[in-house]
Design a protein around this motif. Sequence first.
Motif, PDB file in Angstrom:
ATOM      1  N   THR A   1       0.814  -1.203   0.000  1.00  0.00           N
ATOM      2  CA  THR A   1       0.000   0.000   0.000  1.00  0.00           C
ATOM      3  C   THR A   1       0.858   1.267   0.000  1.00  0.00           C
ATOM      4  O   THR A   1       0.550   2.234  -0.694  1.00  0.00           O
ATOM      5  CB  THR A   1      -0.915   0.010   1.245  1.00  0.00           C
ATOM      6  OG1 THR A   1      -1.741  -1.150   1.186  1.00  0.00           O
ATOM      7  CG2 THR A   1      -1.786   1.250   1.281  1.00  0.00           C
ATOM      8  N   GLY A   2       1.961   1.242   0.751  1.00  0.00           N
ATOM      9  CA  GLY A   2       2.650   2.497   0.996  1.00  0.00           C
ATOM     10  C   GLY A   2       3.986   2.694   0.315  1.00  0.00           C
ATOM     11  O   GLY A   2       4.450   3.825   0.186  1.00  0.00           O
ATOM     12  N   GLN A   3       4.609   1.625  -0.132  1.00  0.00           N
ATOM     13  CA  GLN A   3       5.989   1.740  -0.603  1.00  0.00           C
ATOM     14  C   GLN A   3       6.026   2.019  -2.105  1.00  0.00           C
ATOM     15  O   GLN A   3       5.299   1.398  -2.870  1.00  0.00           O
ATOM     16  CB  GLN A   3       6.706   0.419  -0.299  1.00  0.00           C
ATOM     17  CG  GLN A   3       8.203   0.509  -0.250  1.00  0.00           C
ATOM     18  CD  GLN A   3       8.767  -0.744   0.455  1.00  0.00           C
ATOM     19  OE1 GLN A   3       8.367  -1.078   1.572  1.00  0.00           O
ATOM     20  NE2 GLN A   3       9.656  -1.441  -0.214  1.00  0.00           N
ATOM     21  N   LEU A   4       6.890   2.954  -2.509  1.00  0.00           N
ATOM     22  CA  LEU A   4       7.066   3.247  -3.933  1.00  0.00           C
ATOM     23  C   LEU A   4       8.352   2.597  -4.417  1.00  0.00           C
ATOM     24  O   LEU A   4       9.375   2.668  -3.754  1.00  0.00           O
ATOM     25  CB  LEU A   4       7.138   4.751  -4.156  1.00  0.00           C
ATOM     26  CG  LEU A   4       5.863   5.545  -3.841  1.00  0.00           C
ATOM     27  CD1 LEU A   4       6.091   7.033  -4.062  1.00  0.00           C
ATOM     28  CD2 LEU A   4       4.687   5.054  -4.677  1.00  0.00           C
TER      29      LEU A   4
ATOM     30  N   CYS B   1      -1.909  -3.760  -9.826  1.00  0.00           N
ATOM     31  CA  CYS B   1      -1.181  -4.942  -9.369  1.00  0.00           C
ATOM     32  C   CYS B   1       0.285  -4.575  -9.161  1.00  0.00           C
ATOM     33  O   CYS B   1       0.808  -3.691  -9.836  1.00  0.00           O
ATOM     34  CB  CYS B   1      -1.254  -6.069 -10.406  1.00  0.00           C
ATOM     35  SG  CYS B   1      -2.937  -6.612 -10.762  1.00  0.00           S
ATOM     36  N   ARG B   2       0.919  -5.242  -8.210  1.00  0.00           N
ATOM     37  CA  ARG B   2       2.326  -4.951  -7.916  1.00  0.00           C
ATOM     38  C   ARG B   2       3.074  -6.265  -7.666  1.00  0.00           C
ATOM     39  O   ARG B   2       2.550  -7.161  -7.006  1.00  0.00           O
ATOM     40  CB  ARG B   2       2.443  -4.060  -6.669  1.00  0.00           C
ATOM     41  CG  ARG B   2       1.499  -2.864  -6.678  1.00  0.00           C
ATOM     42  CD  ARG B   2       1.783  -1.924  -5.534  1.00  0.00           C
ATOM     43  NE  ARG B   2       2.847  -0.985  -5.898  1.00  0.00           N
ATOM     44  CZ  ARG B   2       3.483  -0.203  -5.036  1.00  0.00           C
ATOM     45  NH1 ARG B   2       3.207  -0.287  -3.739  1.00  0.00           N
ATOM     46  NH2 ARG B   2       4.413   0.640  -5.439  1.00  0.00           N
TER      47      ARG B   2
ATOM     48  N   ALA C   1       3.098   7.857 -12.182  1.00  0.00           N
ATOM     49  CA  ALA C   1       1.813   7.152 -12.157  1.00  0.00           C
ATOM     50  C   ALA C   1       1.716   6.274 -10.905  1.00  0.00           C
ATOM     51  O   ALA C   1       0.637   6.112 -10.331  1.00  0.00           O
ATOM     52  CB  ALA C   1       1.668   6.297 -13.417  1.00  0.00           C
ATOM     53  N   GLU C   2       2.842   5.730 -10.484  1.00  0.00           N
ATOM     54  CA  GLU C   2       2.855   4.892  -9.282  1.00  0.00           C
ATOM     55  C   GLU C   2       2.479   5.743  -8.061  1.00  0.00           C
ATOM     56  O   GLU C   2       1.645   5.350  -7.236  1.00  0.00           O
ATOM     57  CB  GLU C   2       4.244   4.279  -9.109  1.00  0.00           C
ATOM     58  CG  GLU C   2       4.318   3.238  -8.016  1.00  0.00           C
ATOM     59  CD  GLU C   2       5.755   2.898  -7.637  1.00  0.00           C
ATOM     60  OE1 GLU C   2       6.638   3.772  -7.751  1.00  0.00           O
ATOM     61  OE2 GLU C   2       5.991   1.757  -7.202  1.00  0.00           O
ATOM     62  N   ALA C   3       3.093   6.929  -7.969  1.00  0.00           N
ATOM     63  CA  ALA C   3       2.805   7.812  -6.837  1.00  0.00           C
ATOM     64  C   ALA C   3       1.343   8.267  -6.866  1.00  0.00           C
ATOM     65  O   ALA C   3       0.669   8.337  -5.838  1.00  0.00           O
ATOM     66  CB  ALA C   3       3.747   9.018  -6.866  1.00  0.00           C
ATOM     67  N   ALA C   4       0.832   8.535  -8.074  1.00  0.00           N
ATOM     68  CA  ALA C   4      -0.561   8.988  -8.195  1.00  0.00           C
ATOM     69  C   ALA C   4      -1.513   7.870  -7.771  1.00  0.00           C
ATOM     70  O   ALA C   4      -2.510   8.119  -7.087  1.00  0.00           O
ATOM     71  CB  ALA C   4      -0.834   9.413  -9.639  1.00  0.00           C
ATOM     72  N   ALA C   5      -1.195   6.646  -8.141  1.00  0.00           N
ATOM     73  CA  ALA C   5      -2.054   5.518  -7.778  1.00  0.00           C
ATOM     74  C   ALA C   5      -2.069   5.332  -6.261  1.00  0.00           C
ATOM     75  O   ALA C   5      -3.110   5.049  -5.669  1.00  0.00           O
ATOM     76  CB  ALA C   5      -1.559   4.241  -8.471  1.00  0.00           C
TER      77      ALA C   5
ATOM     78  N   GLY D   1      -5.168   5.597  -3.259  1.00  0.00           N
ATOM     79  CA  GLY D   1      -5.434   4.386  -2.494  1.00  0.00           C
ATOM     80  C   GLY D   1      -5.570   3.154  -3.382  1.00  0.00           C
ATOM     81  O   GLY D   1      -6.259   2.208  -3.023  1.00  0.00           O
ATOM     82  N   TRP D   2      -4.914   3.180  -4.558  1.00  0.00           N
ATOM     83  CA  TRP D   2      -4.917   2.035  -5.477  1.00  0.00           C
ATOM     84  C   TRP D   2      -6.327   1.707  -5.955  1.00  0.00           C
ATOM     85  O   TRP D   2      -6.625   0.564  -6.285  1.00  0.00           O
ATOM     86  CB  TRP D   2      -4.245   0.817  -4.826  1.00  0.00           C
ATOM     87  CG  TRP D   2      -2.886   1.145  -4.314  1.00  0.00           C
ATOM     88  CD1 TRP D   2      -2.543   1.417  -3.020  1.00  0.00           C
ATOM     89  CD2 TRP D   2      -1.694   1.292  -5.083  1.00  0.00           C
ATOM     90  NE1 TRP D   2      -1.208   1.722  -2.942  1.00  0.00           N
ATOM     91  CE2 TRP D   2      -0.660   1.651  -4.184  1.00  0.00           C
ATOM     92  CE3 TRP D   2      -1.382   1.154  -6.445  1.00  0.00           C
ATOM     93  CZ2 TRP D   2       0.649   1.875  -4.603  1.00  0.00           C
ATOM     94  CZ3 TRP D   2      -0.070   1.373  -6.862  1.00  0.00           C
ATOM     95  CH2 TRP D   2       0.921   1.730  -5.935  1.00  0.00           C
ATOM     96  N   VAL D   3      -7.181   2.734  -5.933  1.00  0.00           N
ATOM     97  CA  VAL D   3      -8.513   2.554  -6.502  1.00  0.00           C
ATOM     98  C   VAL D   3      -8.462   3.088  -7.926  1.00  0.00           C
ATOM     99  O   VAL D   3      -8.109   4.241  -8.136  1.00  0.00           O
ATOM    100  CB  VAL D   3      -9.564   3.327  -5.688  1.00  0.00           C
ATOM    101  CG1 VAL D   3     -10.945   3.184  -6.322  1.00  0.00           C
ATOM    102  CG2 VAL D   3      -9.585   2.822  -4.252  1.00  0.00           C
TER     103      VAL D   3
END
Lengths: 168, 244
Positions: B139-142, B166-167, B233-237, B241-243
């Motif tokens: 959830t929190g790590q970039l 997905c990550r 885009a990763e930071a924006a997602a 909240g990955w929604v």
Amino acid sequence: MSASDGNLRDQIIELLPRLRRFARTLARNPHDADDLVQIAIERALAHAAQLRADGSVAAWLYGIVRNAWIDEHRSRRRRESLGDAVPAAENVGDPAAGSPEELLCVQDALERLADEQRLAVSLVLIEGLSYKEAAAVMNVPIGTLTSRLARARETLQSLLSDAAGEPL
Amino acid sequence: MRFSDEVLMAYVDRELDAPTRAAVEAAMAEDPELARRIAAERALRERLRAAFDPLLDEPVPAYLLQLARTAEQRSAHTPAPLARARTGRSMWREGLALAASLLVGVLFGHWVLRGAGLGPVVTRAGQMVARGPLAQALTGQLAANQSATAAVRIGISFRSNAGQYCRTFSLRAPRLAGLACRAGGQWQVQVLTRAEGPAAAAGHYREAASSMPPAVVAAVSAEISGSPLDARAEAAARRRGWVP
């Protein structure tokens, strides 16, 4: 190499790993790539009589995959042209040789080449065909192939050295 | 002697005749700039090969082998039915891939739970879900700025064909790697597998983490829609909240 029945099937099967790799240089999504290979198998067997007795089966099959890609690619681009400009993705993570991130990074760069340049790169640099074989697959004179190849290399050098060329 | 770019390219591609080849090699020995240009061409060629060569080791899907063995072979003048509906097969294939990834997930889930106490995942209604530090990292790590010594390392992030985020991730201990997708407010673990390679010292952790196990690669390839997210885009997602 004649195209007698059992023999052609065996040769296709033997070439499948290379044809799948070639298709992956053209279509990033593995399912789309396998769709190209599937179309190529069907067309090759359906048109087996067109294979010249003295022709290379591999070059002929690459040509069929190429044609299938051009057909699919053009119709898909028409569908997508109204929508999203694909953002230039700079991949995060740590590309190492042979890693999936590195593959995505290289695929990104290939996608930014003109279609005919991309084919030249795939056939010569990745599939290892000679200039003569690649020119035959693309149905162009050797000089046309080499000038496309030279331009493509120049573009790739700048794209890939910017994106992820730093050593780890 | 001056050589054009095309001659140098043909040298790297082994397309020169022997005398020209020898002339290039003689000039290279004298001219560091020429040697550098050739080395750059060669490096590009090797890099492309290295990126695509692992694909040769992927098993060929059974349906392609079957097709090559059984599709009708025609002579020149028989019209061939080329157009076929491919949707049905695609769905079948995705179903199979999903079943395979669930199976991998379940097997390794059991292994994790038995072998390492509660572990990074729990199973809820037959679905593995990330918990604890793994869930927090997802959830929190970039990927763009994570500590080399973090217990969880995030690989790539992307949008799936179903539109979810997905990550990929790898864990330091136990050495596991996997793929999780955000759905229903939790990280559903699609694949969890043992990470290969030697136990990584701190300095080598980054490299070790970037080579994903084949099961993870296969899952990413099957799920990914478009390109991986870039850092922005990763930071924006994450902000959303990955929604999707």
